[in-house]
Design an enzyme around this catalytic site. Structure first.
Site, PDB file in Angstrom:
ATOM      1  N   CYS A 194       1.008  -1.159   0.323  1.00 33.46           N
ATOM      2  CA  CYS A 194       0.238  -0.057  -0.030  1.00 33.46           C
ATOM      3  C   CYS A 194       0.967   1.045  -0.010  1.00 33.46           C
ATOM      4  CB  CYS A 194      -1.129  -0.176   1.196  1.00 33.46           C
ATOM      5  SG  CYS A 194      -1.812   1.150   1.109  1.00 33.46           S
ATOM      6  N   CYS A 214      -8.401   1.015   3.267  1.00 29.24           N
ATOM      7  CA  CYS A 214      -7.771   2.210   4.016  1.00 29.24           C
ATOM      8  C   CYS A 214      -7.942   2.987   3.894  1.00 29.24           C
ATOM      9  CB  CYS A 214      -6.076   1.672   3.056  1.00 29.24           C
ATOM     10  SG  CYS A 214      -4.878   2.826   3.910  1.00 29.24           S
ATOM     11  N   CYS A 300      20.237   7.364   5.738  1.00 27.49           N
ATOM     12  CA  CYS A 300      19.494   5.857   4.448  1.00 27.49           C
ATOM     13  C   CYS A 300      18.703   7.672   3.251  1.00 27.49           C
ATOM     14  CB  CYS A 300      18.706   5.428   4.496  1.00 27.49           C
ATOM     15  SG  CYS A 300      19.757   4.297   5.251  1.00 27.49           S
ATOM     16  N   THR A 303      15.354   7.802  -3.850  1.00 31.18           N
ATOM     17  CA  THR A 303      13.749   8.123  -4.756  1.00 31.18           C
ATOM     18  C   THR A 303      13.966   6.611  -5.558  1.00 31.18           C
ATOM     19  OG1 THR A 303      15.126   9.765  -5.528  1.00 31.18           O
ATOM     20  CG2 THR A 303      13.386   9.533  -6.712  1.00 31.18           C
ATOM     21  N   ARG A 309      15.416  10.770 -11.941  1.00 32.58           N
ATOM     22  CA  ARG A 309      16.166  11.450 -12.985  1.00 32.58           C
ATOM     23  C   ARG A 309      15.345  12.409 -13.074  1.00 32.58           C
ATOM     24  NH1 ARG A 309      20.208   9.380 -16.244  1.00 32.58           N
ATOM     25  NH2 ARG A 309      21.077   7.552 -15.812  1.00 32.58           N
ATOM     26  N   GLY A 311      14.735  15.082 -10.811  1.00 31.15           N
ATOM     27  CA  GLY A 311      15.065  16.245  -9.661  1.00 31.15           C
ATOM     28  C   GLY A 311      15.088  15.742  -8.737  1.00 31.15           C
ATOM     29  N   LYS A 314      18.283  15.095  -6.210  1.00 31.89           N
ATOM     30  CA  LYS A 314      19.078  16.495  -5.322  1.00 31.89           C
ATOM     31  C   LYS A 314      17.719  17.602  -4.726  1.00 31.89           C
ATOM     32  CE  LYS A 314      22.106  16.499  -9.393  1.00 31.89           C
ATOM     33  NZ  LYS A 314      22.463  17.404 -10.246  1.00 31.89           N
ATOM     34  N   GLU A 334      26.200   9.723   5.611  1.00 35.88           N
ATOM     35  CA  GLU A 334      26.377   8.899   6.250  1.00 35.88           C
ATOM     36  C   GLU A 334      27.279   7.578   5.193  1.00 35.88           C
ATOM     37  OE1 GLU A 334      24.485   5.539   8.665  1.00 35.88           O
ATOM     38  OE2 GLU A 334      23.428   6.694   9.836  1.00 35.88           O
ATOM     39  N   SER A 338      25.631   4.389  -1.986  1.00 27.32           N
ATOM     40  CA  SER A 338      25.991   3.415  -3.191  1.00 27.32           C
ATOM     41  C   SER A 338      26.102   4.676  -4.021  1.00 27.32           C
ATOM     42  CB  SER A 338      24.201   3.547  -3.602  1.00 27.32           C
ATOM     43  OG  SER A 338      23.690   4.281  -3.721  1.00 27.32           O
ATOM     44  N   SER A 347      26.908  15.815  -7.873  1.00 25.17           N
ATOM     45  CA  SER A 347      26.656  16.868  -8.710  1.00 25.17           C
ATOM     46  C   SER A 347      26.005  17.814  -8.146  1.00 25.17           C
ATOM     47  CB  SER A 347      25.380  15.924  -9.518  1.00 25.17           C
ATOM     48  OG  SER A 347      24.811  16.956 -10.500  1.00 25.17           O
TER      49      SER A 347
END
Length: 446
Positions: A194, A214, A300, A303, A309, A311, A314, A334, A338, A347
């Site tokens: 869900c 729900c 952690c 997206t 891709r 935005g 960022k 931390e 990845s 970037s």
């Protein structure tokens, strides 16, 4: 005439017999071919036995053949699948494949591998960029002994991903990594989750019934940011433990090194959503400790794949630094990040620093940049080194850059202004001092 009739009858009988013999011959030939085909199939199946922990040439979904190690099997006979890890590539690309995608003749030789590049010397920066873009995984030899031991232990525990995809809102999303869902869910090929309460289910019927009942239309917690169709929710793990546990399990499907699943009370989650008339749909999130001795402003960050891709990555990074600014702290994520996280952070850091330098009159120090951006000095130095606009002279780092260099860097696709930026006036969030902790000034007044 009777003789002619008798002769004609004999001729007709002979024709029938010849026809029957022809049919019998065709049947025998057909059976012989079927028998041969069966024997060939049996022979091929014997020759095509796939052994675990062996390396074969495997055809990826993009059509390229790569060497891959077979790690596990599932299913029986025609439904057999093999779980493979492509040599030298990030484990995110590991997948279950059918036998027809495994070539026993090539057997791992003469296929495209990440190492098969034209022979030329690469600088450290060039090698790092190449490895990140091509999802090349860091080898154990490149790590210190302690890190290598931890990596091996982590890989053994999370080696095989059984859940191939999740149904989440209006998307079916291919998963990337193993996530430690309870045993009865762990090996489901598809999970239904869900998008509002993050409850997970095994069956489509259960999921449909849940959606009808729900009553949640947004994440748990409180809304602290709203600008047009973008909203951010702050979720305290102490107050919403089940929701945050489910969020961590969901995130682990797309994060390799995430180890936080159940001991979540020291953390606060910030959930980013797209808002429409149906509700607030989760796009991504980041988590942070309530109080980090190492000044980590992100534990952690993720997206979800359908929103990458666009935005949002960022935006999440900028949001974390906006909270650090309002807290009067410098921050850093931390480690380890990845490969996709490294690209996004570098970037963002490059863009924010170049944006300041392009309007700068006079000189600026690393410390001053840190105070302006809430980015740590170490992260600033590594970014400027990547851009090749800093020198080390007489015990300190000196920024050496011309307006033309800054302009050229800002033209690069990697360092352009993000598609989405935080609108400061839309953020309704108080400093720690206003959230229950007295400031130094308040203590002095008391």
């Amino acid at each position: 005439s009777s003789g002619i009739i008798a002769e004609y009858g004999s001729f007709k009988l002979l024709s029938i017999q010849l026809h029957n013999l022809t049919n019998l011959r065709e049947q025998c030939f057909s059976r012989m071919m079927m028998t041969q085909a069966c024997q060939d199939k049996i022979t091929n199946s014997r020759q095509m036995v796939v052994a675990l922990n062996e390396v074969y040439a495997v055809k990826r979904s993009d059509g390229q053949w790569r060497s891959a190690e077979v790690i596990q099997t599932r299913g029986m006979l025609e439904s057999t699948q093999y779980y493979v890890h492509y040599t030298g590539l990030n484990r995110r690309l590991d997948e279950w494949v059918t036998p027809d995608r495994i070539d026993h003749i090539k057997n791992g030789n003469h296929v495209i591998d990440s190492e098969e590049q034209p022979e030329r010397k690469l600088t450290r920066n060039q090698k790092r960029k190449h490895d990140e873009i091509n999802h090349v995984q860091t080898s154990y030899a490149e790590m210190d002994p302690t890190t290598a031991a931890l990596e091996r232990e982590h890989e053994d525990f999370t080696k095989i991903k059984y859940c191939d995809s999740i149904v989440f809102g209006s998307y079916e999303i291919d998963t990337w990594y193993f996530s430690p869902y309870p045993e009865e869910y762990e090996k489901c090929k598809r999970l239904y989750i869900c998008e509002f309460c993050l409850r997970y289910m095994k069956y489509a019927r259960t999921y449909i019934n849940h959606k009808a009942k729900c009553d949640k239309k947004q994440p748990a917690g409180k809304e602290i940011y709203r600008h047009k169709t973008i909203a951010m929710y702050e979720v305290d793990a102490k107050e919403h433990k089940i929701y945050c546990q489910n969020l961590c399990l969901l995130a682990k499907l797309f994060l390799d090194h995430k180890t936080l699943y159940f001991d979540i009370e020291p953390f606060i989650m910030y959930v980013l959503c797209e808002v429409d008339k149906e509700g607030s749909h989760m796009v991504g999130y980041f988590s942070k400790e309530r109080s980090s001795p190492d000044n980590h402003n992100v534990a952690c960050i993720l997206t979800l794949p359908p929103y990458q891709r666009k935005g949002y990555g960022k935006f999440l990074i900028q949001f974390s630094y906006e909270l650090s600014k309002r807290d009067g702290q410098v921050g850093t994520p931390e480690k380890p990040l990845s490969d996709l996280g490294k690209l996004s952070y570098r970037s963002y850091w490059a863009w924010i620093l170049l944006d300041i330098l392009k309007d700068l009159q006079g000189t600026v120090s690393i410390k001053e940049l840190s105070n302006l951006t809430s980015i740590t000095e170490d992260d600033i130095i590594s970014t400027l080194q990547m851009l090749n606009i800093v020198k080390y002279w007489k015990g300190q780092h000196i920024i050496c850059v011309t307006p033309k260099q800054v302009e050229e860097h800002l033209k690069s696709e990697n360092y352009r202004k993000p598609l989405l930026t935080v609108q400061h006036e839309s953020l309704k969030w108080a400093q720690k001092a206003k959230r229950g902790r007295p400031s130094k000034k308040q203590k002095a007044n008391d």
